[in-house]
Design a protein around this motif. Structure first.
Motif, PDB file in Angstrom:
ATOM      1  N   SER A   9       0.836  -1.207   0.000  1.00 45.32           N
ATOM      2  CA  SER A   9       0.000   0.000   0.000  1.00 45.32           C
ATOM      3  C   SER A   9       0.867   1.252   0.000  1.00 45.32           C
ATOM      4  N   LEU A  10       1.940   1.225   0.776  1.00 44.27           N
ATOM      5  CA  LEU A  10       2.860   2.370   0.806  1.00 44.27           C
ATOM      6  C   LEU A  10       3.539   2.562  -0.546  1.00 44.27           C
ATOM      7  N   SER A  16       2.021   6.559  -6.857  1.00 40.17           N
ATOM      8  CA  SER A  16       0.943   7.476  -7.242  1.00 40.17           C
ATOM      9  C   SER A  16       1.466   8.902  -7.308  1.00 40.17           C
ATOM     10  N   TRP A  17       2.213   9.290  -6.283  1.00 41.98           N
ATOM     11  CA  TRP A  17       2.733  10.652  -6.238  1.00 41.98           C
ATOM     12  C   TRP A  17       3.896  10.851  -7.210  1.00 41.98           C
ATOM     13  N   GLN A  18       4.498   9.759  -7.672  1.00 41.54           N
ATOM     14  CA  GLN A  18       5.508   9.839  -8.730  1.00 41.54           C
ATOM     15  C   GLN A  18       4.856   9.881 -10.115  1.00 41.54           C
ATOM     16  N   PHE A  27       0.838  -2.275  -7.455  1.00 40.44           N
ATOM     17  CA  PHE A  27       1.082  -2.440  -6.025  1.00 40.44           C
ATOM     18  C   PHE A  27      -0.219  -2.458  -5.228  1.00 40.44           C
ATOM     19  N   LEU A  28      -1.217  -1.731  -5.666  1.00 44.73           N
ATOM     20  CA  LEU A  28      -2.509  -1.789  -4.982  1.00 44.73           C
ATOM     21  C   LEU A  28      -3.133  -3.175  -5.144  1.00 44.73           C
ATOM     22  N   ILE A  66      -4.204   5.323   3.535  1.00 44.62           N
ATOM     23  CA  ILE A  66      -3.136   5.412   2.541  1.00 44.62           C
ATOM     24  C   ILE A  66      -3.723   5.536   1.137  1.00 44.62           C
ATOM     25  N   ILE A  67      -4.735   4.736   0.852  1.00 48.41           N
ATOM     26  CA  ILE A  67      -5.379   4.799  -0.461  1.00 48.41           C
ATOM     27  C   ILE A  67      -5.968   6.181  -0.709  1.00 48.41           C
TER      28      ILE A  67
END
Length: 273
Positions: A9-10, A16-18, A27-28, A66-67
């Motif tokens: 999740s991390l 996502s932010w990349q 990864f999700l 986190i999601i």
């Protein structure tokens, strides 16, 4: 294996932010797979326990937040991520509170955790399509996030009304009031407000889950110390440290259920995931 879902999740949040949405989705999916396999393996081997159920559900709440924290990476404002995460946490707290009254809470509502994971996958796929179309703004994916927020909060209302539990109704009202106050105070529009409000709701969830297992609260003097420090953190980083105390309390309760900490506690209650 429950804990193994957390690193994935991390990683989802990081990619996502990349803006590497393909890796984020992968990864999700891995995180969700770890969660599913954990439950299936525990049932198949007959190794289900209250300790495992408590840890599983507690980590699920961390994964929920986190999601939601990944949503601004696709262009959604923090306010929409705030509504997503807080609604998800209240939904889970209502179930735990209903279980205190012996009411089975599974399968109630149109947007449960599995539905939310599918929804966020769809959101990211749409964002990828928007990126390939070179649209100036991610309006379709953001509009979908807003629509899912509405469904999540409809689920909150559904559970509050369906359970017929005074405890669930009371805890849902208290947590909804926290959300409303956070919005009115302008705390729902940045990352610190997001972490603070979700940390408070997550902290309340832990207590509700603990009580649903049939144990007393507070467990020990350490509960009071943690509560005091957590409340003090409201004046520091808008309560974001609540998540630190969440992890401490989660670990303390898990070790207690395993019988390796405060082994004198006794109680009865279903270990519902």
């Amino acid at each position: 294996m429950t804990v193994m879902s957390l690193p994935f999740s991390l990683a989802f949040l990081y990619y996502s932010w990349q803006r590497d949405y393909f890796l984020a989705i992968a990864f999700l999916l891995l995180s969700s797979l770890m969660d599913v396999l954990d439950g299936a393996l525990a049932r198949a081997t007959g190794r289900t326990s209250r300790a495992g159920s408590f840890l599983d559900s507690s980590i699920d709440r961390i994964n929920d937040v986190i999601i939601a924290a990944a949503l601004p990476s696709i262009g959604a404002p923090w306010f929409l991520a705030f509504l997503w995460a807080t609604g998800a946490l209240i939904t889970s707290t209502l179930r735990a509170a209903a279980e205190m009254d012996g009411i089975k809470g599974e399968g109630v509502g149109i947007m449960e955790r599995g539905d939310r994971i599918v929804a966020v996958l769809i959101v990211f796929v749409i964002r990828i399509v928007e990126s390939n179309m070179s649209l100036p703004t991610p309006k379709y994916s953001v509009a979908l996030v807003a629509g899912i927020d509405a469904l999540i909060w409809i689920t909150v209302v559904q559970r509050a009304l369906f359970y017929g539990s005074v405890k669930a109704l009371w805890m849902g009202s208290v947590e909804s009031s926290i959300v409303l106050v956070s919005i009115l105070l302008g705390k729902a529009y940045d990352v610190y407000g997001f972490l603070g409000a979700t940390g408070i709701l997550g902290y309340v969830y832990l207590i509700a889950k603990w009580l649903s297992l049939g144990f007393r609260y507070p467990l020990s003097v350490y509960d009071s110390v943690l509560d005091s420090l957590s409340l003090f953190s409201l004046v520091w980083l808008q309560g974001a440290p609540f998540w630190l105390f969440y992890v401490i309390r989660m670990s303390m309760y898990y070790l207690s259920l395993r019988g390796t900490l405060f082994s004198s506690i006794r109680g009865k209650g279903p270990g519902v995931r």
